[in-house]
Design an enzyme around this catalytic site. Structure first.
Site, PDB file in Angstrom:
ATOM      1  N   ASP A  30       0.705  -1.233   0.028  1.00  0.00           N
ATOM      2  CA  ASP A  30      -0.125   0.005  -0.011  1.00  0.00           C
ATOM      3  C   ASP A  30       0.901   1.303  -0.042  1.00  0.00           C
ATOM      4  O   ASP A  30       1.909   1.270   0.476  1.00  0.00           O
ATOM      5  CB  ASP A  30      -0.913   0.061   1.108  1.00  0.00           C
ATOM      6  CG  ASP A  30      -1.894   1.034   1.213  1.00  0.00           C
ATOM      7  OD1 ASP A  30      -1.708   2.178   1.160  1.00  0.00           O
ATOM      8  OD2 ASP A  30      -3.130   0.650   1.046  1.00  0.00           O
ATOM      9  N   ASN A  87     -13.251  -3.524   1.430  1.00  0.00           N
ATOM     10  CA  ASN A  87     -14.238  -2.635   1.358  1.00  0.00           C
ATOM     11  C   ASN A  87     -15.178  -2.540   0.210  1.00  0.00           C
ATOM     12  O   ASN A  87     -14.612  -2.944  -0.706  1.00  0.00           O
ATOM     13  CB  ASN A  87     -13.632  -1.160   1.519  1.00  0.00           C
ATOM     14  CG  ASN A  87     -12.624  -1.058   2.708  1.00  0.00           C
ATOM     15  OD1 ASN A  87     -13.218  -1.490   3.901  1.00  0.00           O
ATOM     16  ND2 ASN A  87     -11.453  -0.473   2.745  1.00  0.00           N
ATOM     17  N   GLY A  93     -16.561   2.375   2.625  1.00  0.00           N
ATOM     18  CA  GLY A  93     -15.139   2.572   2.369  1.00  0.00           C
ATOM     19  C   GLY A  93     -14.518   2.518   1.307  1.00  0.00           C
ATOM     20  O   GLY A  93     -13.326   2.771   1.391  1.00  0.00           O
ATOM     21  N   GLN A  94     -14.917   2.090   0.180  1.00  0.00           N
ATOM     22  CA  GLN A  94     -14.324   1.701  -0.978  1.00  0.00           C
ATOM     23  C   GLN A  94     -13.789   2.933  -1.701  1.00  0.00           C
ATOM     24  O   GLN A  94     -14.729   3.865  -2.233  1.00  0.00           O
ATOM     25  CB  GLN A  94     -14.994   0.912  -1.978  1.00  0.00           C
ATOM     26  CG  GLN A  94     -14.065   0.325  -3.165  1.00  0.00           C
ATOM     27  CD  GLN A  94     -14.978  -0.605  -3.938  1.00  0.00           C
ATOM     28  OE1 GLN A  94     -15.999  -1.046  -3.607  1.00  0.00           O
ATOM     29  NE2 GLN A  94     -14.306  -1.290  -4.723  1.00  0.00           N
ATOM     30  N   HIS A 100     -10.524  -5.231  -4.095  1.00  0.00           N
ATOM     31  CA  HIS A 100      -9.295  -5.515  -3.573  1.00  0.00           C
ATOM     32  C   HIS A 100      -9.183  -5.919  -2.169  1.00  0.00           C
ATOM     33  O   HIS A 100     -10.295  -5.520  -1.529  1.00  0.00           O
ATOM     34  CB  HIS A 100      -8.182  -4.098  -3.800  1.00  0.00           C
ATOM     35  CG  HIS A 100      -8.916  -2.995  -3.071  1.00  0.00           C
ATOM     36  ND1 HIS A 100      -9.875  -2.394  -3.699  1.00  0.00           N
ATOM     37  CD2 HIS A 100      -8.615  -2.249  -1.880  1.00  0.00           C
ATOM     38  CE1 HIS A 100     -10.060  -1.140  -3.119  1.00  0.00           C
ATOM     39  NE2 HIS A 100      -9.183  -1.063  -2.160  1.00  0.00           N
ATOM     40  N   HIS A 102      -7.378  -5.617   1.317  1.00  0.00           N
ATOM     41  CA  HIS A 102      -5.989  -5.091   2.155  1.00  0.00           C
ATOM     42  C   HIS A 102      -5.801  -6.189   3.088  1.00  0.00           C
ATOM     43  O   HIS A 102      -6.649  -6.907   3.766  1.00  0.00           O
ATOM     44  CB  HIS A 102      -6.707  -3.878   3.031  1.00  0.00           C
ATOM     45  CG  HIS A 102      -6.882  -2.724   2.327  1.00  0.00           C
ATOM     46  ND1 HIS A 102      -6.060  -1.600   2.197  1.00  0.00           N
ATOM     47  CD2 HIS A 102      -8.029  -2.356   1.457  1.00  0.00           C
ATOM     48  CE1 HIS A 102      -6.452  -0.750   1.377  1.00  0.00           C
ATOM     49  NE2 HIS A 102      -7.920  -1.079   1.234  1.00  0.00           N
TER      50      HIS A 102
END
Length: 114
Positions: A30, A87, A93-94, A100, A102
């Protein structure tokens, strides 16, 4: 998708610090890590979010999650664990419209987050 940042990373148009890559999956660190270990896994196939999965995507999602735990162990999270987050859409919260995962670890993580 031409305007998707993750699709551009898959194509090599935007650099990333890759951890793993095969024909279907890409994993990379990230750019704004929230823990000592923080990486993303994405399918190379553009899927906007987990709510838009098709039956044909089930094997891909299984591979994505298996690889997530495998890489978490490789990066030192095997003993104490990690958080795996997907998310979805605005309320979830995307922030990038490409499915994807996290993976965060390397320190205790509070719940609820934030």
């Amino acid at each position: 998708m031409d305007d998707c940042i993750f699709c551009k990373i898959v194509k090599g148009e935007i650099p990333s610090k890759k951890i793993y890559e095969d024909d279907e999956i890409l994993a990379f660190h990230d750019v704004s890590p929230q823990a000592p270990v923080h990486f993303l896994l994405i399918p190379k196939k553009h899927i906007r979010n987990i709510m838009e999965l098709d039956t044909s995507d089930t094997a891909l999602l299984g591979r994505l999650l298996f690889k997530a735990q495998e890489l978490a162990v490789d990066l030192g999270c095997g003993e104490k664990g990690a958080r795996f987050v997907i998310n979805c859409k605005e309320n979830g919260g995307q922030t990038v419209d490409h499915l994807h995962v996290h993976v965060l670890g390397g320190r205790p993580l509070d719940w609820p987050p934030g």
